[in-house]
Design an enzyme around this catalytic site. Sequence first.
Site, PDB file in Angstrom:
ATOM      1  N   SER A   1      17.109  37.864  94.399  1.00 26.81           N
ATOM      2  CA  SER A   1      17.953  36.746  94.007  1.00 26.81           C
ATOM      3  C   SER A   1      17.130  35.747  93.196  1.00 26.81           C
ATOM      4  O   SER A   1      16.601  36.109  92.137  1.00 26.81           O
ATOM      5  CB  SER A   1      18.585  36.122  95.259  1.00 26.81           C
ATOM      6  OG  SER A   1      19.642  35.263  94.920  1.00 26.81           O
TER       7      SER A   1
ATOM      8  N   ASP B   1      28.237  42.518  92.876  1.00 26.00           N
ATOM      9  CA  ASP B   1      27.611  41.375  93.544  1.00 26.00           C
ATOM     10  C   ASP B   1      28.185  40.083  92.976  1.00 26.00           C
ATOM     11  O   ASP B   1      28.071  39.819  91.783  1.00 26.00           O
ATOM     12  CB  ASP B   1      26.095  41.439  93.312  1.00 26.00           C
ATOM     13  CG  ASP B   1      25.324  40.295  93.937  1.00 26.00           C
ATOM     14  OD1 ASP B   1      25.946  39.387  94.525  1.00 26.00           O
ATOM     15  OD2 ASP B   1      24.085  40.310  93.847  1.00 26.00           O
TER      16      ASP B   1
ATOM     17  N   HIS C   1      25.263  41.346  98.036  1.00 28.16           N
ATOM     18  CA  HIS C   1      24.093  40.711  97.442  1.00 28.16           C
ATOM     19  C   HIS C   1      22.848  41.156  98.197  1.00 28.16           C
ATOM     20  O   HIS C   1      22.792  41.057  99.421  1.00 28.16           O
ATOM     21  CB  HIS C   1      24.260  39.191  97.531  1.00 28.16           C
ATOM     22  CG  HIS C   1      23.152  38.409  96.920  1.00 28.16           C
ATOM     23  ND1 HIS C   1      22.838  38.484  95.576  1.00 28.16           N
ATOM     24  CD2 HIS C   1      22.276  37.507  97.451  1.00 28.16           C
ATOM     25  CE1 HIS C   1      21.826  37.673  95.318  1.00 28.16           C
ATOM     26  NE2 HIS C   1      21.466  37.072  96.431  1.00 28.16           N
TER      27      HIS C   1
END
Length: 494
Positions: free
Chosen positions: A213, A426, A455
């Site tokens: 991320s 995602d 995610h």
Amino acid sequence: MPAPSRTGLLCALTATAALLPAVPVHAAPPAPALRFGACPASVPDPPAPAHVECGRLSVPLDRSRPDGRQIHIAVSRVRAAGPPAERRGVLLVNPGGPGGAGLPYAVTKRAKLPESVRRSYDVIGFDPRGTGQSTPVQCGPMGGLFDSPGQDPVPAGRAAERVYLDTLRRTADDCAAGAGKALPYLSTTRTAHDMDAIRLALGERRISFLGVSYGSYLGAAYAAQFPRHIERMVLDSVVGPWGWYDFDRKQSRALLRQRAEFLSWVAVHSGRFGLGSNGDAVRAAYQGVRDGLARRPVEGFGAAEFDRAVYRALGRTERWAPLADGMRAYLDTGSTGQLRPAEPFDGAASRTYEAANRAVKCADSHAPTPGRVVADIRRIRRLDPQPVLTGMEASVCAFWHHRPVHNTPLGSAEAPPVMLIASEHDPVTPIEGAHALRRRLPGSRLITLHHDYSHGVFASRGNACVDGAAAKYLVDGAVPSTDVHCLGPGLPSP
């Protein structure tokens, strides 16, 4: 995109164009030692016989003034499980954010990594500056962000928009007062320099990196500054190379698509959840929950807290059933117990995370104007009158006290081939970000997990195709000849 065939998946995974050259792990320049010892209680013990150790590294707050104010970066290490002959070096890891503490991540993420990676690498965690135990930033009340119940995060009408902007202004003022002179130095570029200081302190010529991320954004920033100090790099659930405000806008639209998928999924399983047998009926139930909590919060749980619960659930499909169950329980009994997070939002860790998140985003890229913030909220409300705007943290940058002169540099043509990983659906880091970032990292490859809606992919979704390709790259330096396409699990069973 049509679903890849299983034959195509196998061919894409097994074909490799080259092996990255091995770098001798002992050929490192002299460097100051990083002394390790016991870890704080926040760092769990790994399963025996592995052992975690922690240390602190002093770095300048402002690298242009190396003799000025120093801050401490907290570092953790779990050594490679294999014999010295198998060791590939060090693997720095970052869990995301911005604002996420990484000290315990050396233990928690390592436990999920393929065995070959655990045997090959010393896994290094660290709290980025401003987070965890690395000189954490404090922003006080943050404009009332931690009030319970919170202000409705979706302003409807001019009066509510004025209140919304005033809240952003007060948040910026609180962070300026709390962080003081440190505020401009809590940026991703400066954290990348801290990473290189860790490399030097460990005596390593090059490092490998796994970022998830926001960690992918941090990895791309490190590649821009230190491309020749990279051995191997895996960037999972990729943040695109845009300014943070533009990224937040893209995410808000992806969340609309994901919520529509969730509502349809609940309708398909109407016998399980009892919220309606079609998307419109489930949407009405969803709106009924939110409207009820907006009118009459339950023990501090109102519309803002519900939106946070929805935001969290949409990012991982295993959270969909608990969210639907929580909605049903509220409609039946008025209880919000199943909608509440396990950890309170206003805890010390949450306060540091939220402060660091905004400090980093506003230090990294250009800010929107207040007028643009309002105009963009109106645009997304035209798409859907009840969007989920929880992730729009960079809106506060419209009132930030220190503005960057340019966006954070990301990627480099001088970096070695990087492995990018993305889930097809995602909503937190939409896959278009991975495609955009790879253009700044020539020679890189993208592993796509098709038919997946969550995610976090590598060593997270339990997908053998993804984990095998990424592990082979990290351990053997195997760069696939083409992008890799893996088949995901699809929508969950309730």
